[in-house]
Design an enzyme around this catalytic site. Sequence first.
Site, PDB file in Angstrom:
ATOM      1  N   ARG A  43       0.861  -1.255   0.075  1.00 14.47           N
ATOM      2  CA  ARG A  43      -0.032   0.122   0.096  1.00 14.47           C
ATOM      3  C   ARG A  43       0.968   1.194  -0.040  1.00 14.47           C
ATOM      4  NH1 ARG A  43       2.294   1.881   3.680  1.00 14.47           N
ATOM      5  NH2 ARG A  43       0.701   3.395   4.017  1.00 14.47           N
ATOM      6  N   GLY A  44       0.277   2.382  -0.247  1.00 19.37           N
ATOM      7  CA  GLY A  44       1.058   3.689  -0.207  1.00 19.37           C
ATOM      8  C   GLY A  44       1.064   3.787  -1.746  1.00 19.37           C
ATOM      9  N   ALA A  45       1.007   5.142  -2.198  1.00 19.23           N
ATOM     10  CA  ALA A  45       0.661   5.419  -3.576  1.00 19.23           C
ATOM     11  C   ALA A  45       1.870   4.825  -4.364  1.00 19.23           C
ATOM     12  CB  ALA A  45       0.432   7.038  -3.764  1.00 19.23           C
ATOM     13  N   ARG A  50      -7.365  -0.214  -6.488  1.00 19.92           N
ATOM     14  CA  ARG A  50      -7.718   0.785  -5.598  1.00 19.92           C
ATOM     15  C   ARG A  50      -7.950   2.117  -6.518  1.00 19.92           C
ATOM     16  NH1 ARG A  50      -3.966   1.089  -0.399  1.00 19.92           N
ATOM     17  NH2 ARG A  50      -5.951   2.298   0.244  1.00 19.92           N
ATOM     18  N   GLN A  94      -1.725   2.613  10.140  1.00 16.06           N
ATOM     19  CA  GLN A  94      -0.614   2.517   9.250  1.00 16.06           C
ATOM     20  C   GLN A  94       0.891   3.252   9.980  1.00 16.06           C
ATOM     21  OE1 GLN A  94      -3.512   3.093   7.917  1.00 16.06           O
ATOM     22  NE2 GLN A  94      -3.352   2.746   5.757  1.00 16.06           N
ATOM     23  N   ASP A 113      -1.864  10.702  -2.041  1.00 12.41           N
ATOM     24  CA  ASP A 113      -2.287   9.866  -2.704  1.00 12.41           C
ATOM     25  C   ASP A 113      -2.506  10.597  -4.360  1.00 12.41           C
ATOM     26  OD1 ASP A 113      -2.940   8.773  -0.177  1.00 12.41           O
ATOM     27  OD2 ASP A 113      -2.657   6.914  -1.508  1.00 12.41           O
ATOM     28  N   ASN A 116      -5.112  12.595   0.662  1.00 12.44           N
ATOM     29  CA  ASN A 116      -4.476  11.834   1.374  1.00 12.44           C
ATOM     30  C   ASN A 116      -5.310  11.214   2.525  1.00 12.44           C
ATOM     31  OD1 ASN A 116      -1.574  10.743   1.927  1.00 12.44           O
ATOM     32  ND2 ASN A 116      -1.602  12.060   3.901  1.00 12.44           N
ATOM     33  N   LYS A 117      -4.353  10.388   3.374  1.00  9.11           N
ATOM     34  CA  LYS A 117      -5.176   9.444   4.091  1.00  9.11           C
ATOM     35  C   LYS A 117      -5.975  10.090   5.168  1.00  9.11           C
ATOM     36  CE  LYS A 117      -5.043   5.767   4.498  1.00  9.11           C
ATOM     37  NZ  LYS A 117      -5.975   5.043   3.699  1.00  9.11           N
TER      38      LYS A 117
END
Length: 366
Positions: free
Chosen positions: A53-55, A90, A203, A244, A254-255
Amino acid sequence: MKIGGHAYRTIWPEDDGARVAIIDQTKLPHRFEVVHLTTVDEAARAILTMQVRGAPLIGVTAAYGVALAMRVDASDEALAAAVAFLAKQRPTAVNLRWALEEMRRHLAPLEPGKRADAAFAHAGLLADQDVAMCKAIGEHGLQIIHEIAARKKPGEAVNVLTHCNAGWLACVDWGTATSPMYQAHDAGIALHVWVDETRPRNQGAALTAFELGSHGVPHTLIVDNAGGHLMQRGAVDLVIVGTDRVTASGDVANKIGTYLKALAAKDTGVPFYVALPQSTIDWTLEDGFVIPIEERSGDEVLRLSGRTADGAVHLFDIAPEGCVAANPAFDVTPARLVTGFITERGICAASRAGLLALYPERDAAA
Ligand code: MRU
């Protein structure tokens, strides 16, 4: 970055491209497990279930997913199907679309017989480019930390707050938001990081705390709601987060929870920086509020994962039976709340003019 003295990237090919190794991030921080992807389906599942995960890492994993697909069938139809299949895993991180488009553009003109080897080579190139961009982001961000450190009393640490995990685990190496932190720490600057736990997937607690700790960077885990209080008390010198997707006008997805940190930072006068490589800029969008926001299962809110004293990892219910939960995974921070972008080409204002000053070729492309 190093884990137990061994230098790792988050993804690497093995056995001449027969398989692709990843670190299973759903097992961290309690277990460090390398798993192998051998098919495009496994690559897609790794993205969907957040083993990766993570862009930036989502993008590179998808690139390797295309390469694995080309090993089986390298026809035009198979290339188009692999790109379409991986793209839908995603929705928010634009790096996924960017990496797949890079792969399609590179492979489509080639004869099918040449595509598999070329795909592995190109995915490897995208991985190397991500490492170089993240390292450069760190070098530029280091200037900001240097300036703050110069105003501190001797021995006083620079306090940085970060949200989610925009570290090397979210990229291929270095990280985006964490790269300036690693480079400042390595340069001998006293630095301390406030790590938001980042409910519901944690995370921050599971990944950022793990990687900062592995590198020896002093840090303190806080609940997501503590940041505003710490900023009011002068305990935060700057915020650095990842992203992201950034629109051409500088809005930032973003998150979930990033927006609240930006609001608190604006109110308290704390600089709020967003670190990103160019693969995270969506030049096709102006308005951040049209970015698709991933809605994840409410189960992630209703249950917590944790290790018990006997070492076993369990899921625990934290709400009454039958409770309904909503789980938007990202939010949008308007450009006006962002002090600046830290990119691989330098630091700029969070605006179209700021981005175009660093990426003038995009002006010509418009
Ligand atoms: O849902 P995730 O874990 O993929 O979300 C990750 C983030 O929001 C990161 O902050 C973002 O991708 C930047 S990663 C360098």
